[in-house]
Enzyme design. Structure first.
Site, PDB file in Angstrom:
ATOM      1  N   HIS A 181       3.213  32.786  25.062  1.00 51.36           N
ATOM      2  CA  HIS A 181       2.462  33.443  26.125  1.00 51.36           C
ATOM      3  C   HIS A 181       1.480  34.464  25.548  1.00 51.36           C
ATOM      4  O   HIS A 181       0.336  34.580  26.001  1.00 51.36           O
ATOM      5  CB  HIS A 181       3.416  34.148  27.090  1.00 51.36           C
ATOM      6  CG  HIS A 181       4.142  33.217  28.006  1.00 51.36           C
ATOM      7  ND1 HIS A 181       5.008  32.254  27.564  1.00 51.36           N
ATOM      8  CD2 HIS A 181       4.137  33.108  29.364  1.00 51.36           C
ATOM      9  CE1 HIS A 181       5.518  31.593  28.586  1.00 51.36           C
ATOM     10  NE2 HIS A 181       5.005  32.083  29.700  1.00 51.36           N
ATOM     11  N   HIS A 222      11.888  37.194  25.524  1.00 53.61           N
ATOM     12  CA  HIS A 222      11.667  37.271  24.081  1.00 53.61           C
ATOM     13  C   HIS A 222      12.242  38.579  23.572  1.00 53.61           C
ATOM     14  O   HIS A 222      12.374  39.556  24.319  1.00 53.61           O
ATOM     15  CB  HIS A 222      10.171  37.217  23.743  1.00 53.61           C
ATOM     16  CG  HIS A 222       9.589  35.840  23.734  1.00 53.61           C
ATOM     17  ND1 HIS A 222       9.719  34.981  22.669  1.00 53.61           N
ATOM     18  CD2 HIS A 222       8.872  35.180  24.668  1.00 53.61           C
ATOM     19  CE1 HIS A 222       9.103  33.839  22.949  1.00 53.61           C
ATOM     20  NE2 HIS A 222       8.584  33.932  24.155  1.00 53.61           N
ATOM     21  N   ASP A 226       9.343  39.274  18.650  1.00 55.26           N
ATOM     22  CA  ASP A 226       8.478  38.151  19.020  1.00 55.26           C
ATOM     23  C   ASP A 226       7.124  38.641  19.528  1.00 55.26           C
ATOM     24  O   ASP A 226       6.082  38.026  19.270  1.00 55.26           O
ATOM     25  CB  ASP A 226       9.145  37.308  20.102  1.00 55.26           C
ATOM     26  CG  ASP A 226      10.537  36.863  19.719  1.00 55.26           C
ATOM     27  OD1 ASP A 226      10.820  36.814  18.518  1.00 55.26           O
ATOM     28  OD2 ASP A 226      11.344  36.591  20.629  1.00 55.26           O
TER      29      ASP A 226
END
Length: 312
Positions: A181, A222, A226
């Site tokens: 994302h 996450h 990350d």
């Protein structure tokens, strides 16, 4: 009278769209290999993310500073981060097609997507290498111990391996470092920051990405690492790719307007503006709309231009 004005503007808009379609089709014919290659790599990235789900083994959630500092949204409100990402994604896609309807044309849609896909592919290759190197226990709710979705069952046939379904993309596990994302969002925002013209929207875009980062951690999709790795990796990749790729062509012809034009040149310039912008070629429409000396003009910013011509 108002109907006449609306009809005239609609006619101009239609001519502008037709002219832009003709231009973009020509560019697509020259660059279709890059577009197709980028789309194929998106599919490969999806397959890799699905493949690592087969290797994922649920376990205790790792200690994470973001989980201690940010309140947990919970499963009922985890959609908020997806809503923010969808807003960023759709907004950028719509912006890349703005040359079809606006007079102010800063970019070519095909060329900007070639650039964006190049950045996405480079980041996704690094991402695939990273999450296949080490599989971390997923912090998301469906990836934890006791969830039936934490590990995919062995495929019944080879076609199942190559089939990507939207539900599988939303409920994947194992592809953690680093966030996909954030790859899309950062590439989109950096692209708009360079080629967009509205300073306020640029500031809002960066603020939105920061909020999205926090929401992803709060939704436990996450780990903090990350997100942190995505921030510096994507920015570095985009920086170096941007340096290696040729700059996008200037659409406005603003540099030419700084020079005295003969009668013939003015006629040709008017025809070009009429074809690209759908206007009548009036001198009122002959104003700088994009780059001058390699920089994008931003609304609300005064740019002083020095035209230096060899021999004059």
């Amino acid at each position: 009278m108002s109907f006449y004005y609306i009809g005239r503007e609609a006619s101009k808009l239609w001519k502008r769209i037709c002219a832009e379609i003709t231009t973009e089709i020509k560019l697509l014919g020259e660059n279709w290999k890059y577009i197709l290659g980028g789309l194929i790599c998106q599919y490969i990235h999806g397959l890799a993310a699905r493949g690592v789900h087969y290797f994922h083994r649920p376990g205790p959630v790792l200690q994470d500073v973001g989980f201690y500092l940010l309140p947990e949204l919970g499963q009922d409100r985890a959609y908020i981060s997806e809503f923010v990402f969808t807003f960023v994604f759709l907004s950028f896609v719509l912006w890349t097609f703005h040359p079809f309807i606006t007079k102010s044309k800063k970019i070519y849609t095909v060329l900007i997507w070639c650039r964006v896909l190049a950045c996405l592919v480079a980041c996704q290759i690094l991402r695939i290498i990273t999450f296949y190197s080490t599989q971390l226990p997923g912090p998301n709710y469906h990836c934890r111990e006791g969830s039936k979705k934490a590990t995919l069952p062995r495929p019944d046939n080879i076609l199942e391996v190559f089939l990507i379904v939207p539900r599988g993309m939303l409920f994947g596990c194992g592809d953690l470092i680093f966030s996909s994302h954030m790859i899309f969002s950062l590439v989109f925002v950096r692209t708009y920051h360079k080629y967009g013209t509205r300073r306020f929207l640029k500031q809002c875009a960066w603020l939105t990405i920061v909020i999205q980062s926090l929401l992803i951690i709060a939704a436990r999709k996450h780990y903090t690492v990350d997100i942190v790795v995505a921030w510096y990796t994507v920015n570095l990749v985009v920086f170096f790719i941007d340096k290696s790729l040729p700059e996008l062509p200037d659409r406005s012809g603003a540099a030419a307007l700084l020079l005295p034009l003969s009668k013939d040149n003015k006629t040709k310039e008017g025809i070009n503006h009429k074809l690209l912008n759908g206007n009548t070629g009036d001198t009122a429409d002959w104003r700088p709309r994009t780059q001058i000396n390699g920089k994008i003009l931003e609304e609300g910013t005064i740019v002083h231009v020095e035209a230096i011509i060899n021999g004059l």
